[in-house]
Design a protein around this motif. Structure first.
Motif, short mmCIF file in Angstrom:
data_model
loop_
_atom_site.label_atom_id
_atom_site.label_comp_id
_atom_site.label_asym_id
_atom_site.label_seq_id
_atom_site.Cartn_x
_atom_site.Cartn_y
_atom_site.Cartn_z
N LEU A 106 -29.22 1.62 -1.93
CA LEU A 106 -30.83 1.71 -1.13
C LEU A 106 -31.64 2.66 -1.67
CD1 LEU A 106 -29.87 0.85 2.48
CD2 LEU A 106 -31.13 -0.71 0.82
N LEU A 107 -30.89 3.89 -1.98
CA LEU A 107 -31.55 5.03 -2.19
C LEU A 107 -32.09 4.95 -3.58
CD1 LEU A 107 -29.69 7.96 -0.61
CD2 LEU A 107 -32.03 6.96 0.08
N ARG A 108 -31.29 4.25 -4.51
CA ARG A 108 -31.79 4.26 -6.01
C ARG A 108 -32.88 3.23 -6.19
NH1 ARG A 108 -26.40 4.60 -8.08
NH2 ARG A 108 -25.80 2.51 -7.11
N GLU A 109 -32.88 2.16 -5.17
CA GLU A 109 -33.96 1.24 -5.15
C GLU A 109 -35.35 1.48 -4.50
OE1 GLU A 109 -32.07 -2.24 -4.01
OE2 GLU A 109 -30.84 -2.68 -5.69
N ASN A 110 -35.38 2.66 -3.73
CA ASN A 110 -36.51 2.83 -2.91
C ASN A 110 -36.63 4.34 -2.91
OD1 ASN A 110 -38.14 3.54 -0.63
ND2 ASN A 110 -37.20 1.67 0.58
N ALA A 111 -37.72 4.78 -3.66
CA ALA A 111 -37.95 6.08 -3.75
C ALA A 111 -38.65 6.67 -2.62
CB ALA A 111 -39.12 6.32 -4.90
N GLU A 112 -39.19 5.83 -1.65
CA GLU A 112 -39.91 6.49 -0.54
C GLU A 112 -38.60 6.94 0.64
OE1 GLU A 112 -42.63 4.91 3.28
OE2 GLU A 112 -42.62 3.83 1.45
N LEU A 113 -37.40 6.05 0.71
CA LEU A 113 -36.40 6.33 1.43
C LEU A 113 -35.64 7.58 0.88
CD1 LEU A 113 -34.63 5.74 3.76
CD2 LEU A 113 -33.46 4.03 2.28
N LYS A 114 -35.74 7.69 -0.45
CA LYS A 114 -35.01 9.07 -1.10
C LYS A 114 -35.78 10.18 -0.71
CE LYS A 114 -32.97 8.96 -5.30
NZ LYS A 114 -32.91 8.84 -6.72
N ALA A 115 -37.01 10.02 -0.44
CA ALA A 115 -37.78 11.19 -0.32
C ALA A 115 -37.59 11.68 1.10
CB ALA A 115 -39.41 11.17 -0.82
N LYS A 116 -37.52 10.78 2.02
CA LYS A 116 -37.32 10.57 3.42
C LYS A 116 -35.89 11.50 3.55
CE LYS A 116 -40.41 7.43 5.32
NZ LYS A 116 -40.71 6.10 6.14
N VAL A 117 -35.01 11.11 2.91
CA VAL A 117 -33.67 11.63 3.17
C VAL A 117 -33.79 13.37 2.74
CG1 VAL A 117 -31.19 11.54 2.14
CG2 VAL A 117 -32.49 9.52 2.89
N ARG A 118 -34.41 13.35 1.65
CA ARG A 118 -34.64 14.85 1.06
C ARG A 118 -35.41 15.80 2.12
NH1 ARG A 118 -34.01 18.24 -2.67
NH2 ARG A 118 -32.88 16.98 -4.03
N GLN A 119 -36.48 15.16 2.54
CA GLN A 119 -37.45 15.92 3.47
C GLN A 119 -36.40 16.02 4.95
OE1 GLN A 119 -40.63 13.68 5.13
NE2 GLN A 119 -41.36 15.46 6.19
N TYR A 120 -35.69 15.22 5.18
CA TYR A 120 -34.70 15.40 6.55
C TYR A 120 -33.81 16.37 6.40
CZ TYR A 120 -31.84 14.44 10.37
OH TYR A 120 -30.97 14.31 11.58
N ALA A 121 -33.19 16.47 5.18
CA ALA A 121 -32.06 17.52 4.88
C ALA A 121 -32.83 18.73 4.78
CB ALA A 121 -31.41 17.06 3.37
N GLU A 122 -34.08 18.86 4.23
CA GLU A 122 -34.62 20.25 3.97
C GLU A 122 -35.20 20.69 5.60
OE1 GLU A 122 -37.51 19.04 1.32
OE2 GLU A 122 -36.28 19.70 -0.50
N GLN A 123 -35.54 19.82 6.40
CA GLN A 123 -35.88 20.18 7.79
C GLN A 123 -34.59 20.04 8.64
OE1 GLN A 123 -39.19 17.70 8.13
NE2 GLN A 123 -40.30 18.97 7.00
N LEU A 124 -33.36 20.21 8.31
CA LEU A 124 -32.26 19.77 9.26
C LEU A 124 -32.13 20.83 10.29
CD1 LEU A 124 -29.90 17.70 9.49
CD2 LEU A 124 -28.64 19.13 8.09
N ASP A 125 -32.57 22.01 10.07
CA ASP A 125 -32.54 23.23 10.96
C ASP A 125 -33.21 23.10 12.12
OD1 ASP A 125 -30.51 24.50 9.42
OD2 ASP A 125 -32.03 25.57 8.15
N GLU A 126 -34.16 22.23 11.86
CA GLU A 126 -35.62 22.16 12.92
C GLU A 126 -35.10 21.18 13.74
OE1 GLU A 126 -39.30 21.55 10.64
OE2 GLU A 126 -38.65 23.27 9.57
N ASN A 127 -34.11 20.15 13.48
CA ASN A 127 -33.77 19.00 14.36
C ASN A 127 -32.82 19.43 15.43
OD1 ASN A 127 -32.38 16.52 15.23
ND2 ASN A 127 -32.75 15.70 13.02
N PRO A 128 -33.13 18.86 16.67
CA PRO A 128 -32.35 19.29 17.79
C PRO A 128 -31.04 18.96 17.69
CG PRO A 128 -34.36 18.21 18.47
CD PRO A 128 -34.35 18.18 16.91
#
Length: 71
Positions: free
Chosen positions: A27-49
């Motif tokens: 899914l990540l290989r085929e969907n650049a938008e989803l891949k970007a969201k996973v990266r953003q989520y990982a980078e902001q993981l500390d902010e996630n309750p």
């Protein structure tokens, strides 16, 4: 539960997790938008309750894994 049953159960769980990772990677290989969201989520993981229940080691492992998936 016997040792044999436990091993069979753990083998089953391992197979399910491997299948999930194969699907996610595809899914990540085929969907650049989803891949970007996973990266953003990982980078902001500390902010996630939800991350407050993780140890520092677990949090870093999760972040590293998610960033690896989004490369």
């Amino acid at each position: 539960m016997t040792e044999t049953e436990l091993r069979e159960h753990l083998d089953f769980i391992d197979g399910v997790q491997k299948a999930q990772m194969l699907v996610l990677r595809q899914l990540l290989r085929e969907n650049a938008e989803l891949k970007a969201k996973v990266r953003q989520y990982a980078e902001q993981l500390d902010e996630n309750p939800l991350s407050s229940s993780l140890s520092a080691m677990q949090l870093e492992a999760m972040r590293t894994h998610m960033l690896g998936l989004s490369d």
